[in-house]
Design a protein around this motif. Structure first.
Motif, PDB file in Angstrom:
ATOM      1  N   GLY A 159       0.800  -1.221   0.000  1.00 36.46           N
ATOM      2  CA  GLY A 159       0.000   0.000   0.000  1.00 36.46           C
ATOM      3  C   GLY A 159       0.832   1.271   0.000  1.00 36.46           C
ATOM      4  O   GLY A 159       1.925   1.320  -0.554  1.00 36.46           O
ATOM      5  N   LEU A 160       0.285   2.293   0.622  1.00 38.38           N
ATOM      6  CA  LEU A 160       0.971   3.570   0.722  1.00 38.38           C
ATOM      7  C   LEU A 160       2.114   3.492   1.731  1.00 38.38           C
ATOM      8  O   LEU A 160       2.074   2.723   2.689  1.00 38.38           O
ATOM      9  CB  LEU A 160      -0.002   4.667   1.159  1.00 38.38           C
ATOM     10  N   THR A 161       3.115   4.332   1.526  1.00 36.29           N
ATOM     11  CA  THR A 161       4.176   4.493   2.509  1.00 36.29           C
ATOM     12  C   THR A 161       3.645   5.316   3.683  1.00 36.29           C
ATOM     13  O   THR A 161       2.541   5.874   3.631  1.00 36.29           O
ATOM     14  CB  THR A 161       5.369   5.223   1.893  1.00 36.29           C
ATOM     15  N   ASP A 162       4.450   5.443   4.713  1.00 43.45           N
ATOM     16  CA  ASP A 162       4.056   6.297   5.837  1.00 43.45           C
ATOM     17  C   ASP A 162       3.841   7.732   5.368  1.00 43.45           C
ATOM     18  O   ASP A 162       2.881   8.393   5.786  1.00 43.45           O
ATOM     19  CB  ASP A 162       5.115   6.257   6.932  1.00 43.45           C
ATOM     20  N   PHE A 163       4.721   8.199   4.463  1.00 42.15           N
ATOM     21  CA  PHE A 163       4.528   9.554   3.930  1.00 42.15           C
ATOM     22  C   PHE A 163       3.248   9.631   3.121  1.00 42.15           C
ATOM     23  O   PHE A 163       2.493  10.609   3.221  1.00 42.15           O
ATOM     24  CB  PHE A 163       5.702   9.989   3.052  1.00 42.15           C
ATOM     25  N   GLY A 164       2.987   8.607   2.298  1.00 42.30           N
ATOM     26  CA  GLY A 164       1.766   8.606   1.500  1.00 42.30           C
ATOM     27  C   GLY A 164       0.530   8.711   2.368  1.00 42.30           C
ATOM     28  O   GLY A 164      -0.408   9.460   2.051  1.00 42.30           O
ATOM     29  N   LYS A 165       0.524   7.978   3.472  1.00 38.14           N
ATOM     30  CA  LYS A 165      -0.624   8.027   4.385  1.00 38.14           C
ATOM     31  C   LYS A 165      -0.758   9.407   5.025  1.00 38.14           C
ATOM     32  O   LYS A 165      -1.875   9.883   5.270  1.00 38.14           O
ATOM     33  CB  LYS A 165      -0.476   6.950   5.450  1.00 38.14           C
ATOM     34  N   GLU A 166       0.371  10.049   5.302  1.00 36.77           N
ATOM     35  CA  GLU A 166       0.343  11.397   5.873  1.00 36.77           C
ATOM     36  C   GLU A 166      -0.105  12.428   4.841  1.00 36.77           C
ATOM     37  O   GLU A 166      -0.775  13.415   5.171  1.00 36.77           O
ATOM     38  CB  GLU A 166       1.736  11.758   6.397  1.00 36.77           C
ATOM     39  N   ALA A 167       0.248  12.176   3.580  1.00 37.61           N
ATOM     40  CA  ALA A 167      -0.033  13.152   2.522  1.00 37.61           C
ATOM     41  C   ALA A 167      -1.510  13.209   2.143  1.00 37.61           C
ATOM     42  O   ALA A 167      -1.997  14.263   1.724  1.00 37.61           O
ATOM     43  CB  ALA A 167       0.802  12.834   1.283  1.00 37.61           C
ATOM     44  N   ILE A 168      -2.222  12.081   2.258  1.00 38.94           N
ATOM     45  CA  ILE A 168      -3.616  12.044   1.807  1.00 38.94           C
ATOM     46  C   ILE A 168      -4.465  13.126   2.463  1.00 38.94           C
ATOM     47  O   ILE A 168      -5.118  13.916   1.758  1.00 38.94           O
ATOM     48  CB  ILE A 168      -4.222  10.643   2.022  1.00 38.94           C
ATOM     49  N   PRO A 169      -4.531  13.233   3.799  1.00 41.41           N
ATOM     50  CA  PRO A 169      -5.339  14.314   4.389  1.00 41.41           C
ATOM     51  C   PRO A 169      -4.825  15.700   4.045  1.00 41.41           C
ATOM     52  O   PRO A 169      -5.615  16.646   3.944  1.00 41.41           O
ATOM     53  CB  PRO A 169      -5.261  14.035   5.897  1.00 41.41           C
ATOM     54  N   ASN A 170      -3.515  15.835   3.829  1.00 38.56           N
ATOM     55  CA  ASN A 170      -2.974  17.133   3.423  1.00 38.56           C
ATOM     56  C   ASN A 170      -3.434  17.511   2.022  1.00 38.56           C
ATOM     57  O   ASN A 170      -3.739  18.681   1.758  1.00 38.56           O
ATOM     58  CB  ASN A 170      -1.444  17.106   3.490  1.00 38.56           C
ATOM     59  N   MET A 171      -3.500  16.539   1.128  1.00 44.26           N
ATOM     60  CA  MET A 171      -4.010  16.798  -0.215  1.00 44.26           C
ATOM     61  C   MET A 171      -5.483  17.161  -0.158  1.00 44.26           C
ATOM     62  O   MET A 171      -5.941  18.060  -0.873  1.00 44.26           O
ATOM     63  CB  MET A 171      -3.766  15.589  -1.118  1.00 44.26           C
ATOM     64  N   ASN A 172      -6.240  16.477   0.701  1.00 44.47           N
ATOM     65  CA  ASN A 172      -7.652  16.826   0.908  1.00 44.47           C
ATOM     66  C   ASN A 172      -7.779  18.282   1.350  1.00 44.47           C
ATOM     67  O   ASN A 172      -8.614  19.039   0.826  1.00 44.47           O
ATOM     68  CB  ASN A 172      -8.274  15.937   1.974  1.00 44.47           C
ATOM     69  N   ASP A 173      -6.975  18.674   2.326  1.00 41.94           N
ATOM     70  CA  ASP A 173      -7.090  20.017   2.895  1.00 41.94           C
ATOM     71  C   ASP A 173      -6.672  21.097   1.897  1.00 41.94           C
ATOM     72  O   ASP A 173      -7.286  22.165   1.836  1.00 41.94           O
ATOM     73  CB  ASP A 173      -6.247  20.134   4.168  1.00 41.94           C
ATOM     74  N   LEU A 174      -5.621  20.822   1.134  1.00 42.80           N
ATOM     75  CA  LEU A 174      -5.161  21.801   0.146  1.00 42.80           C
ATOM     76  C   LEU A 174      -6.167  21.952  -0.996  1.00 42.80           C
ATOM     77  O   LEU A 174      -6.385  23.058  -1.498  1.00 42.80           O
ATOM     78  CB  LEU A 174      -3.806  21.384  -0.427  1.00 42.80           C
ATOM     79  N   GLY A 175      -6.761  20.848  -1.401  1.00 38.59           N
ATOM     80  CA  GLY A 175      -7.607  20.842  -2.591  1.00 38.59           C
ATOM     81  C   GLY A 175      -6.835  20.333  -3.788  1.00 38.59           C
ATOM     82  O   GLY A 175      -6.742  20.989  -4.826  1.00 38.59           O
ATOM     83  N   ILE A 176      -6.238  19.150  -3.633  1.00 41.35           N
ATOM     84  CA  ILE A 176      -5.538  18.459  -4.723  1.00 41.35           C
ATOM     85  C   ILE A 176      -6.256  17.132  -4.954  1.00 41.35           C
ATOM     86  O   ILE A 176      -6.478  16.366  -4.017  1.00 41.35           O
ATOM     87  CB  ILE A 176      -4.058  18.196  -4.385  1.00 41.35           C
ATOM     88  N   ILE A 177      -6.631  16.865  -6.190  1.00 43.57           N
ATOM     89  CA  ILE A 177      -7.311  15.619  -6.522  1.00 43.57           C
ATOM     90  C   ILE A 177      -6.329  14.458  -6.402  1.00 43.57           C
ATOM     91  O   ILE A 177      -5.236  14.494  -6.975  1.00 43.57           O
ATOM     92  CB  ILE A 177      -7.905  15.677  -7.937  1.00 43.57           C
ATOM     93  N   ILE A 178      -6.719  13.434  -5.650  1.00 40.06           N
ATOM     94  CA  ILE A 178      -5.908  12.228  -5.501  1.00 40.06           C
ATOM     95  C   ILE A 178      -6.285  11.263  -6.616  1.00 40.06           C
ATOM     96  O   ILE A 178      -7.442  10.880  -6.760  1.00 40.06           O
ATOM     97  CB  ILE A 178      -6.155  11.580  -4.131  1.00 40.06           C
ATOM     98  N   ASP A 179      -5.278  10.871  -7.413  1.00 40.92           N
ATOM     99  CA  ASP A 179      -5.506  10.012  -8.574  1.00 40.92           C
ATOM    100  C   ASP A 179      -4.829   8.665  -8.344  1.00 40.92           C
ATOM    101  O   ASP A 179      -3.616   8.613  -8.122  1.00 40.92           O
ATOM    102  CB  ASP A 179      -4.938  10.700  -9.823  1.00 40.92           C
ATOM    103  N   VAL A 180      -5.615   7.587  -8.409  1.00 40.38           N
ATOM    104  CA  VAL A 180      -5.092   6.246  -8.134  1.00 40.38           C
ATOM    105  C   VAL A 180      -4.776   5.448  -9.396  1.00 40.38           C
ATOM    106  O   VAL A 180      -4.395   4.279  -9.298  1.00 40.38           O
ATOM    107  CB  VAL A 180      -6.067   5.451  -7.233  1.00 40.38           C
ATOM    108  N   SER A 181      -4.919   6.034 -10.579  1.00 38.04           N
ATOM    109  CA  SER A 181      -4.437   5.352 -11.771  1.00 38.04           C
ATOM    110  C   SER A 181      -2.929   5.121 -11.610  1.00 38.04           C
ATOM    111  O   SER A 181      -2.206   6.020 -11.173  1.00 38.04           O
ATOM    112  CB  SER A 181      -4.700   6.189 -13.027  1.00 38.04           C
ATOM    113  N   HIS A 182      -2.475   3.931 -11.921  1.00 37.92           N
ATOM    114  CA  HIS A 182      -1.083   3.484 -11.773  1.00 37.92           C
ATOM    115  C   HIS A 182      -0.756   3.007 -10.364  1.00 37.92           C
ATOM    116  O   HIS A 182       0.306   2.421 -10.143  1.00 37.92           O
ATOM    117  CB  HIS A 182      -0.070   4.554 -12.195  1.00 37.92           C
ATOM    118  N   LEU A 183      -1.615   3.226  -9.390  1.00 38.26           N
ATOM    119  CA  LEU A 183      -1.339   2.815  -8.023  1.00 38.26           C
ATOM    120  C   LEU A 183      -1.625   1.317  -7.836  1.00 38.26           C
ATOM    121  O   LEU A 183      -2.442   0.738  -8.543  1.00 38.26           O
ATOM    122  CB  LEU A 183      -2.204   3.627  -7.061  1.00 38.26           C
TER     123      LEU A 183
END
Length: 324
Positions: A159-183
């Motif tokens: 799955g996601l790295t520790d940073f990836g898990k930390e980044a998800i809520p930050n992307m939500n808060d900033l307003g960046i679309i999370i794209d899982v194509s290629h994941l």
């Protein structure tokens, strides 16, 4: 028919071709000139991160990341400046709607492969300030966010790295679309668990019809739909055909994928993610000016105009509104 396309690699093609804008690129699958003639509403333009230490079909040259990113940003900005009467950058739903009201198309900037973030939340904010509004977390190699799609089940389940898990809520808060194509599949389910907002697969199809690991399973489509997300139909032959070595991209196959996604996720879960200028083969829709063929073919199969509108642009509009 108006439409929004969630993914193309045209900025890369312009860069490797020595072009200063993406207005008129006759050797490419997409340019602003043909977008206008095809009645496009918006295009998501990817900054595809050239993989370090790996050959690609795109270029044999290597470039420093900062130089490369700045070069593609400059091409995008040059286009928006020189052709501002027909296309303008969009950063959120409000600016998209303002462009639409002014009769202008919108250009959204994205990263394909979040490698450039390099495990640094300050860089995430930096690129947000540069105008990045969508990040495909991985490409085909592991990075600071997590693991990629893979035929190796061990990798695919990571799955996601520790940073990836930390980044998800930050992307939500900033307003960046999370794209899982290629994941990876494991990464997909981590995103589904952690994201407070909808997320998308910008250019992925249904794995039950085309067994490529880049595609989504039935369960993944259901999860994506339940989160309010969409998957953009990818025009790449090997993501459409039951034979993943196929070189044929057919509208009839696109329609099969669309119908399956609607079956599992509802008509609000499917959008367009052509992957123009990132795919090769014998494509029935080989350039943006041929996009109407898809909508005409959908109508001929009995799909209602209201549903076609959702596929073409309304579902993507909703995602822009909900996330940005």
């Amino acid at each position: 028919m108006e439409f929004i396309d969630l993914h193309c690699d045209t900025l890369l093609r312009a860069f490797t071709g020595g072009q200063e804008t993406i207005y008129d690129l006759p050797d490419c699958m997409l340019d602003v000139k043909r977008m206008k003639s095809a009645n496009a509403l918006a295009q998501f333009f990817a900054i595809f991160m050239l993989p370090l230490g790996h050959d690609t079909v795109f270029t044999s040259e290597t470039f420093e990341d900062d130089f490369y990113i700045e070069s593609l940003l400059k091409i995008f900005q040059n286009t928006m400046t020189q052709y501002g009467d027909i296309i303008a950058p969009a950063y959120d739903y409000k600016s998209y709607q303002a462009n639409k009201a002014a009769g202008k198309m919108s250009g959204f900037l994205t990263f394909e492969d979040g490698r450039a973030i390099n495990g640094d939340l300050d860089k995430l904010k930096k690129y947000y300030d540069f105008g990045i509004r969508l990040i495909s977390l991985t490409w085909n190699y592991k990075n600071c966010f997590g693991y990629p799609n893979s035929e190796n089940p061990v990798v695919m389940n990571q799955g996601l790295t520790d940073f990836g898990k930390e980044a998800i809520p930050n992307m939500n808060d900033l307003g960046i679309i999370i794209d899982v194509s290629h994941l990876s599949d494991g990464g997909f389910y981590d995103v589904a668990k952690l994201s407070k907002k909808p997320f998308i697969a910008s250019h992925s199809n249904y794995r039950g019809l085309s067994p490529h690991p880049r595609n989504l399973t039935e369960d993944m489509i259901r999860v994506l739909a339940n989160k309010g997300g969409v998957t953009g139909i990818n025009f790449c032959p090997k993501f459409l055909s039951s034979d993943i070595t196929s070189k044929e991209s057919k509208v009839s196959d696109m329609i099969l994928h669309i119908k399956k996604i609607i079956k599992f996720g509802g008509e609000e879960c499917v959008a367009i993610g052509s992957d123009f200028d990132g795919v090769t083969g014998n494509l029935e829709i080989s350039s943006v000016d041929k996009m109407p063929l898809l909508f005409e073919s959908l109508a001929k199969t009995g799909i209602s105009s209201a549903t076609i509108d959702k596929i073409a642009y309304k579902n993507a509009e909703r995602v822009i509104k909900d996330i940005l």
